[in-house]
Design a protein around this motif. Structure first.
Motif, short mmCIF file in Angstrom:
data_model
loop_
_atom_site.label_atom_id
_atom_site.label_comp_id
_atom_site.label_asym_id
_atom_site.label_seq_id
_atom_site.Cartn_x
_atom_site.Cartn_y
_atom_site.Cartn_z
N CYS A 90 118.09 42.20 -42.13
CA CYS A 90 117.61 43.43 -41.50
C CYS A 90 116.50 43.11 -40.50
O CYS A 90 115.56 42.39 -40.81
CB CYS A 90 117.09 44.38 -42.58
SG CYS A 90 116.44 45.92 -41.91
N SER A 112 114.51 45.24 -39.33
CA SER A 112 113.40 46.15 -39.57
C SER A 112 112.51 45.68 -40.71
O SER A 112 111.29 45.62 -40.57
CB SER A 112 113.95 47.55 -39.86
OG SER A 112 112.89 48.44 -40.13
N CYS A 113 113.13 45.32 -41.84
CA CYS A 113 112.33 44.97 -43.02
C CYS A 113 112.56 43.54 -43.50
O CYS A 113 111.87 43.08 -44.39
CB CYS A 113 112.58 45.96 -44.15
SG CYS A 113 114.19 45.75 -44.95
N CYS A 148 121.01 48.96 -44.01
CA CYS A 148 120.16 48.14 -44.87
C CYS A 148 120.00 48.81 -46.23
O CYS A 148 119.71 50.01 -46.31
CB CYS A 148 118.80 47.95 -44.21
SG CYS A 148 117.65 47.01 -45.23
N CYS A 156 115.82 49.64 -46.44
CA CYS A 156 115.15 50.63 -45.59
C CYS A 156 116.13 51.59 -44.92
O CYS A 156 115.72 52.48 -44.19
CB CYS A 156 114.29 49.93 -44.53
SG CYS A 156 115.24 49.08 -43.26
ZN LIG Z 1 115.82 46.96 -43.86
#
Ligand SMILES: [Zn+2]
Length: 54
Positions: free
Chosen positions: A8, A10-11, A30, A33
């Motif tokens: 991911c 993002s996270c 994901c 998140c």
């Molecule tokens: Zn994520």
């Protein structure tokens, strides 16, 4: 079924998605998140490249 493994953006969580044999691209979300990604096959068979949504 092959497994697409992607990180991911993002996270940083590792996600896995089952894909059809020969499939090069898949949409996934994901597990941590819930950010949607477009995941495309890379040169290495297991670890795929993830692009975040625009
Ligand atoms: Zn994520």
């Amino acid at each position: 079924m092959p497994t697409a493994e992607w990180i991911c953006t993002s996270c940083g969580a590792t996600n896995r998605k089952l894909v059809a044999p020969g499939q090069k691209e898949v949409d996934d979300k994901c597990v941590t998140c819930h950010t949607k990604h477009r995941v495309t096959e890379d040169e290495r068979p297991v670890r795929w490249q993830a692009r975040p949504p625009k």
